[in-house]
Design a protein around this motif. Structure first.
Motif: not given
Length: 300
Positions: A200-201, A223-228, A244-245, A267-268
């Motif tokens: 998931k992106g 889990m290495n998922i970028p966050i907003v 970090h986010y 960036l991600a």
């Protein structure tokens, strides 16, 4: 009597204790008052032979009405019991420290399970999608989903063909209108969360109510998922916006942050690498467990 193990940072023992309770990933509501009254009542009609302690660990989500607080205070006083409250609180909440000296307040954060940290340093190719997970029986999660759907997904993201995956049990009858959208995927409870979210992106955390540390942030770090996230969604985490986010509270700003991470792979990747290092250094159960033991062990 119930079986009790000594304080430990062994993940297998912690997971076994959780499994015995049979409650899954957590409860939507906890009757904290009833639990405290029952614990304090265990000392009724027992001779006083030494120090008596009730140790409570709370994330701060429950509220005690005045009559319950008075009954707890009366029972603790009558049975000569000291109540130690380890409170996992939000950074901006009133807290329990009003009027107390700094050395009377110790903050212990939550942590992440060891298996989440076994993921590869770099994820597989991410899809052009977003994901949210949580207990959908918990009202603050409903409000976050509805807020995001109405103010961000429909006006800014759906038109770009971005799929939105919503994970968690308890959505029936609460989110049916949102589930009907052709780009929304209601995934229900996922026993293997890691595998489901691996490609998931972006993980979104548009919380607008509710206190406490949001474990989904720590899980995404691991889990290495970028966050907003909204600012409320990361209020109890000592991370850095932009490192970090990404944090945004206005709907258009939030949506632009999502698109930025979906479009800018460098960036991600940089953000997930920093976040993964951060969670390993500060939020593993081994690290948190040692801090917890250092606080509690002298009391036993």
């Amino acid at each position: 009597p119930i079986p009790v193990h000594t304080l430990t940072d062994r993940d297998d023992l912690v997971q076994a204790a959780i499994a015995v309770g049979g409650i899954g990933r957590g409860l939507a509501r906890t009757d904290l008052g009833a639990g405290l009254l029952q614990a304090l009542g265990l000392f009724d009609d027992r001779p006083f032979t030494g120090s008596r302690i009730v140790l409570l660990v709370s994330d701060g989500a429950a509220r005690l009405e005045l009559p319950i607080r008075e009954r707890i205070a009366d029972l603790a006083l009558r049975n000569r019991v000291a109540l130690y409250w380890i409170y996992i609180r939000s950074r901006n909440s009133p807290g329990l420290d009003s009027g107390l000296a700094d050395d009377r307040v110790i903050v212990i954060p939550n942590g992440v399970a060891a298996e989440l940290l076994q993921q590869p340093a770099m994820p597989i190719e991410r899809s052009r999608s977003i994901v949210f997970w949580g207990n959908l029986e918990f009202p603050p999660n409903w409000s976050a989903i509805r807020h995001f759907y109405t103010n961000m997904f429909i006006p800014f993201l759906a038109e770009k063909g971005i799929e939105w995956h919503i994970i968690g049990k308890g959505s029936e009858g609460r989110l049916d209108d949102i589930a009907a959208h052709p780009l929304v995927r209601m995934a229900g409870f996922q026993p293997d969360l890691v595998s489901y979210v691996a490609d998931k992106g972006v993980m979104i955390n548009p919380m607008i109510e509710g206190g406490g540390l949001k474990n989904k942030i720590l899980e995404s770090f691991a889990m290495n998922i970028p966050i907003v996230s909204s600012s409320m969604g990361v209020e109890a985490i000592d991370g850095v916006d932009g490192e970090h986010y990404l944090v945004a509270d206005k709907p258009e700003d939030f949506s632009n942050c999502v698109l930025r991470l979906l479009d800018d792979k460098a960036l991600a990747n940089s953000m997930t690498e920093s976040a993964n290092r951060f969670v390993r250094e500060c939020y593993t159960w081994q690290v948190v467990g040692r801090r917890f033991a250092d606080v509690v062990q002298p009391l036993l």
